[in-house]
Design an enzyme around this catalytic site. Structure first.
Site, PDB file in Angstrom:
ATOM      1  N   SER A 144       1.289  -2.305   7.435  1.00 43.03           N
ATOM      2  CA  SER A 144       0.538  -1.284   6.405  1.00 43.03           C
ATOM      3  C   SER A 144      -0.207  -1.908   6.188  1.00 43.03           C
ATOM      4  O   SER A 144      -1.094  -3.222   5.929  1.00 43.03           O
ATOM      5  CB  SER A 144       1.816  -1.193   5.087  1.00 43.03           C
ATOM      6  OG  SER A 144       0.699  -0.045   4.132  1.00 43.03           O
ATOM      7  N   TYR A 158       6.381  -3.866  -2.242  1.00 40.94           N
ATOM      8  CA  TYR A 158       6.372  -3.369  -0.922  1.00 40.94           C
ATOM      9  C   TYR A 158       5.079  -4.226   0.128  1.00 40.94           C
ATOM     10  O   TYR A 158       5.370  -4.518   1.588  1.00 40.94           O
ATOM     11  CB  TYR A 158       6.190  -1.837  -0.570  1.00 40.94           C
ATOM     12  CG  TYR A 158       5.632  -1.433   0.376  1.00 40.94           C
ATOM     13  CD1 TYR A 158       6.543  -0.500   1.672  1.00 40.94           C
ATOM     14  CD2 TYR A 158       4.515  -1.544   1.188  1.00 40.94           C
ATOM     15  CE1 TYR A 158       6.628   0.062   2.839  1.00 40.94           C
ATOM     16  CE2 TYR A 158       4.350  -0.361   2.249  1.00 40.94           C
ATOM     17  CZ  TYR A 158       5.005   0.324   2.766  1.00 40.94           C
ATOM     18  OH  TYR A 158       5.017   0.703   4.302  1.00 40.94           O
TER      19      TYR A 158
END
Length: 249
Positions: A144, A158
């Site tokens: 990501s 995350y």
């Protein structure tokens, strides 16, 4: 006809589902892993089969070692020896500042986002490595852009897990090259998927798209195109490469 076998973790929705459909269209037999949503995964399988492709769905929590081992064994028995792996499964939790997080939350994130991909890479190497009787292969890890930005005030845990995925990609690529295995990654930016609802903001992409140079969120299929390129022979001299699919962000 023998189809190369591709396993996609988290393949029932979003980027995983788009990748499964595109891979099947390009001649892969696709193993679609899911954790809970059997209906969504089976819908992807049925669509692929309706289009003349080959696919099967497999339930497993990749954060659990025993389930990962079982998953790969079931793929072996159903579709045959693995040729490629896409580590796509990932989780996030409600937007939260670090001082409000507890260890249980962080462990849940790391189990799926870090331990799971590493275990899946291990099992894939055991099947694909030329030193284990395999024919080589390719692995793509889905990271990501949060790994670069840190996702401040929202998903720092995350983001940290995806930073670990980037490091895994670069390090493993250097080791696996001698096994005939290429290891690469993609870093999606703000993509229109259901994942944002898990963080408590289903319409997050519409809120933050102004920060993207292209002024829009991405589509799962756009990420899938990058993944399939990295799996293909067109990327035969790429390993340890991470492609940002983030609208210029």
């Amino acid at each position: 006809m023998t189809f190369p076998v591709l396993l996609i973790t988290g393949g029932g929705r979003g980027i995983g589902a788009a990748t499964a459909r595109l891979a099947a269209a390009r001649g892969y037999a696709v193993a679609i892993n899911y954790r809970r949503d059997a209906t969504a995964a089976q819908a992807v399988v049925e669509r692929i089969r309706a289009d003349g492709g080959q696919a099967a769905a497999f339930a497993a929590d990749i954060g659990e070692e025993a389930e990962v081992v079982r998953l790969f064994a079931e793929v072996d028995g159903t579709l045959g020896r693995l040729s490629a792996l896409v580590n796509n499964a990932g989780v996030l939790e409600t937007q939260m500042r670090v001082e409000a997080m507890d260890a249980a939350r962080v462990r849940r994130i790391l189990a799926t986002n870090v331990i799971g991909p590493l275990l899946c890479c291990r099992e894939a190497i055991r099947r694909m490595s030329v030193h284990h009787g395999g024919q080589g292969g390719a692995i793509v890890n889905v990271s990501s852009v949060a790994a670069r930005t840190g996702s401040p005030g929202e998903y720092v845990d995350y983001a940290a897990s995806k930073g670990a995925v980037d490091t895994l990609t670069v390090g493993l690529a250097q080791v696996a090259a001698a096994d005939g295995i290429r290891v690469n990654g993609v870093r999606p930016g703000f993509i229109h998927t259901d994942m944002h609802a898990s963080g408590g903001e289903p319409d997050r992409v519409d809120r933050v798209k102004a920060f993207v140079p292209m002024k829009r969120g991405g589509q799962p299929g756009e990420v899938a195109q990058a993944i399939l390129w990295l799996l293909s022979e067109q990327a035969s001299y790429c390993s340890g490469t991470i492609i940002d699919v983030a609208g210029g962000r």
